[in-house]
Design a protein around this motif. Structure first.
Motif, PDB file in Angstrom:
ATOM      1  N   ARG A  33       0.806  -1.215   0.000  1.00  0.00           N
ATOM      2  CA  ARG A  33       0.000   0.000   0.000  1.00  0.00           C
ATOM      3  C   ARG A  33       0.848   1.279   0.000  1.00  0.00           C
ATOM      4  N   ALA A  34       2.026   1.200  -0.601  1.00  0.00           N
ATOM      5  CA  ALA A  34       2.866   2.388  -0.747  1.00  0.00           C
ATOM      6  C   ALA A  34       3.592   2.315  -2.084  1.00  0.00           C
ATOM      7  N   PHE A  35       3.722   3.464  -2.746  1.00  0.00           N
ATOM      8  CA  PHE A  35       4.402   3.570  -4.028  1.00  0.00           C
ATOM      9  C   PHE A  35       5.732   4.284  -3.789  1.00  0.00           C
ATOM     10  N   HIS A  36       6.828   3.529  -3.893  1.00  0.00           N
ATOM     11  CA  HIS A  36       8.164   4.064  -3.639  1.00  0.00           C
ATOM     12  C   HIS A  36       8.890   4.291  -4.960  1.00  0.00           C
ATOM     13  N   TYR A  37       9.693   5.349  -5.031  1.00  0.00           N
ATOM     14  CA  TYR A  37      10.559   5.522  -6.195  1.00  0.00           C
ATOM     15  C   TYR A  37      11.994   5.766  -5.723  1.00  0.00           C
ATOM     16  N   TYR A  38      12.930   5.104  -6.434  1.00  0.00           N
ATOM     17  CA  TYR A  38      14.342   5.092  -6.063  1.00  0.00           C
ATOM     18  C   TYR A  38      15.183   5.633  -7.220  1.00  0.00           C
ATOM     19  N   LYS A  39      16.342   6.172  -6.906  1.00  0.00           N
ATOM     20  CA  LYS A  39      17.260   6.641  -7.937  1.00  0.00           C
ATOM     21  C   LYS A  39      17.902   5.469  -8.668  1.00  0.00           C
ATOM     22  N   SER A  40      17.998   4.318  -7.987  1.00  0.00           N
ATOM     23  CA  SER A  40      18.603   3.136  -8.590  1.00  0.00           C
ATOM     24  C   SER A  40      17.875   1.899  -8.091  1.00  0.00           C
ATOM     25  N   ASP A  41      17.888   0.833  -8.882  1.00  0.00           N
ATOM     26  CA  ASP A  41      17.227  -0.397  -8.447  1.00  0.00           C
ATOM     27  C   ASP A  41      18.025  -1.126  -7.378  1.00  0.00           C
ATOM     28  N   SER A  42      19.216  -0.609  -7.045  1.00  0.00           N
ATOM     29  CA  SER A  42      20.017  -1.200  -5.971  1.00  0.00           C
ATOM     30  C   SER A  42      19.956  -0.391  -4.677  1.00  0.00           C
ATOM     31  N   ASP A  43      19.299   0.776  -4.722  1.00  0.00           N
ATOM     32  CA  ASP A  43      19.196   1.610  -3.525  1.00  0.00           C
ATOM     33  C   ASP A  43      18.278   0.966  -2.492  1.00  0.00           C
ATOM     34  N   LYS A  44      18.650   1.111  -1.227  1.00  0.00           N
ATOM     35  CA  LYS A  44      17.809   0.612  -0.139  1.00  0.00           C
ATOM     36  C   LYS A  44      16.841   1.676   0.359  1.00  0.00           C
ATOM     37  N   ASP A  45      17.231   2.939   0.245  1.00  0.00           N
ATOM     38  CA  ASP A  45      16.387   4.036   0.716  1.00  0.00           C
ATOM     39  C   ASP A  45      15.702   4.712  -0.468  1.00  0.00           C
ATOM     40  N   ALA A  46      14.395   4.871  -0.357  1.00  0.00           N
ATOM     41  CA  ALA A  46      13.627   5.474  -1.433  1.00  0.00           C
ATOM     42  C   ALA A  46      13.888   6.975  -1.517  1.00  0.00           C
ATOM     43  N   ALA A  47      13.888   7.505  -2.730  1.00  0.00           N
ATOM     44  CA  ALA A  47      13.979   8.950  -2.919  1.00  0.00           C
ATOM     45  C   ALA A  47      12.671   9.625  -2.537  1.00  0.00           C
ATOM     46  N   GLY A  48      11.578   8.866  -2.596  1.00  0.00           N
ATOM     47  CA  GLY A  48      10.271   9.380  -2.205  1.00  0.00           C
ATOM     48  C   GLY A  48       9.267   8.258  -2.085  1.00  0.00           C
ATOM     49  N   THR A  49       8.203   8.505  -1.318  1.00  0.00           N
ATOM     50  CA  THR A  49       7.149   7.516  -1.111  1.00  0.00           C
ATOM     51  C   THR A  49       5.790   8.200  -1.158  1.00  0.00           C
ATOM     52  N   ILE A  50       4.857   7.576  -1.858  1.00  0.00           N
ATOM     53  CA  ILE A  50       3.468   8.045  -1.899  1.00  0.00           C
ATOM     54  C   ILE A  50       2.623   6.957  -1.249  1.00  0.00           C
ATOM     55  N   TYR A  51       1.962   7.282  -0.138  1.00  0.00           N
ATOM     56  CA  TYR A  51       1.140   6.302   0.566  1.00  0.00           C
ATOM     57  C   TYR A  51      -0.232   6.191  -0.087  1.00  0.00           C
ATOM     58  N   ALA A  52      -0.744   4.969  -0.157  1.00  0.00           N
ATOM     59  CA  ALA A  52      -1.989   4.715  -0.872  1.00  0.00           C
ATOM     60  C   ALA A  52      -3.148   5.540  -0.344  1.00  0.00           C
ATOM     61  N   GLU A  53      -3.194   5.733   0.976  1.00  0.00           N
ATOM     62  CA  GLU A  53      -4.316   6.467   1.555  1.00  0.00           C
ATOM     63  C   GLU A  53      -4.286   7.955   1.236  1.00  0.00           C
ATOM     64  N   ASP A  54      -3.137   8.445   0.717  1.00  0.00           N
ATOM     65  CA  ASP A  54      -3.026   9.854   0.353  1.00  0.00           C
ATOM     66  C   ASP A  54      -3.393  10.111  -1.107  1.00  0.00           C
ATOM     67  N   ILE A  55      -3.557   9.040  -1.874  1.00  0.00           N
ATOM     68  CA  ILE A  55      -3.800   9.196  -3.310  1.00  0.00           C
ATOM     69  C   ILE A  55      -5.263   9.556  -3.567  1.00  0.00           C
ATOM     70  N   GLU A  56      -5.476  10.662  -4.237  1.00  0.00           N
ATOM     71  CA  GLU A  56      -6.814  11.111  -4.578  1.00  0.00           C
ATOM     72  C   GLU A  56      -7.213  10.769  -6.008  1.00  0.00           C
ATOM     73  N   ARG A  57      -6.223  10.659  -6.898  1.00  0.00           N
ATOM     74  CA  ARG A  57      -6.523  10.393  -8.308  1.00  0.00           C
ATOM     75  C   ARG A  57      -5.299   9.816  -8.985  1.00  0.00           C
ATOM     76  N   VAL A  58      -5.540   8.842  -9.876  1.00  0.00           N
ATOM     77  CA  VAL A  58      -4.486   8.302 -10.741  1.00  0.00           C
ATOM     78  C   VAL A  58      -5.057   8.259 -12.149  1.00  0.00           C
ATOM     79  N   SER A  59      -4.408   8.932 -13.095  1.00  0.00           N
ATOM     80  CA  SER A  59      -4.970   8.983 -14.447  1.00  0.00           C
ATOM     81  C   SER A  59      -3.894   9.337 -15.456  1.00  0.00           C
ATOM     82  N   ALA A  60      -4.163   9.001 -16.716  1.00  0.00           N
ATOM     83  CA  ALA A  60      -3.278   9.416 -17.799  1.00  0.00           C
ATOM     84  C   ALA A  60      -3.281  10.934 -17.874  1.00  0.00           C
TER      85      ALA A  60
END
Length: 222
Positions: A33-60
């Motif tokens: 239930r969290a969307f993490h994005y990393y600078k590299s696929d080997s990084d352990k710490d995310a550059a940022g995280t978006i929690y599912a409960e905070d998402i209001e809209r997902v669209s093209a």
């Protein structure tokens, strides 16, 4: 791109709080239930995280100002604080990310879709029951529900923060299900997870319950 419980892959992300900076390649992981994005696929710490409960809209993305010929398949993830813009390399991949993120999103007013047509506007809330002790409510459930959950509990045992309303009390899943049904909420799903404790210092095991009701319904006790 996905396993049974985790979706991961490379996307490009538009930089800056206002999305005015350039595109950066990011390793993206949708898990627990969290969307993490990393600078590299080997990084352990995310550059940022978006929690599912905070998402209001997902669209093209349909805003012409966000389109770039080199990044033709962008999509937006909107939260109360900002709109994130990501881009996939193909339309099918973009649509799959939108579907996966939407499936875990718990928003304050999410529209369920059938094909391209909205069929019902729903309001979602979550209630997390901690394995040891404690309960957290995310979303506006109404004063009646909060009063019942905190009956006999003093002010020092309750806390409100950016993640929701917390109460240091023992409750059972059956009692929560009964209370929410009595207040007009529909049970959607329940699953075991790990969530931040009341102090925000550690992840602890919990069971998360998801409930919904038509957005236009007035909450009892309001």
């Amino acid at each position: 791109m996905a396993s049974s419980s985790t979706t991961r892959g490379w996307l490009h992300k538009r930089g800056g709080q206002d999305n005015k900076k350039g595109w950066k390649r990011r390793w993206c992981v949708l898990h627990n239930r969290a969307f993490h994005y990393y600078k590299s696929d080997s990084d352990k710490d995310a550059a940022g995280t978006i929690y599912a409960e905070d998402i209001e809209r997902v669209s093209a993305s349909k805003d012409e100002t966000t389109k770039d010929a080199s990044y033709p398949f962008p999509f937006e993830v909107e939260t109360p604080d900002r709109i994130y813009i990501f881009c996939a390399k193909a339309k099918e991949e973009r649509d799959e990310w939108i579907k996966k993120i939407s499936s875990v999103a718990v928003s304050r007013g999410q529209t369920l879709m059938r094909g391209k047509n909205p069929i019902l506007q729903l309001y979602y809330v979550t209630i997390e029951i901690f394995a040891e002790k404690g309960i957290r409510v995310s979303g506006d459930v109404g004063s009646v529900v909060l009063g019942c959950l905190s009956q006999g509990v003093g002010p020092k045992q309750k806390k409100q923060d950016e993640r929701g309303w917390f109460c240091d009390v023992h409750v059972t899943g059956a009692s929560v299900l009964g209370l929410m049904a009595n207040q007009g909420w529909t049970f959607v799903n329940a699953f075991h997870t790990k969530t931040t404790n009341a102090q925000g210092t550690a992840l602890v095991p919990a069971t998360m319950y998801v409930f919904s009701r038509p957005k236009q319904c007035q909450l009892k006790g309001q």
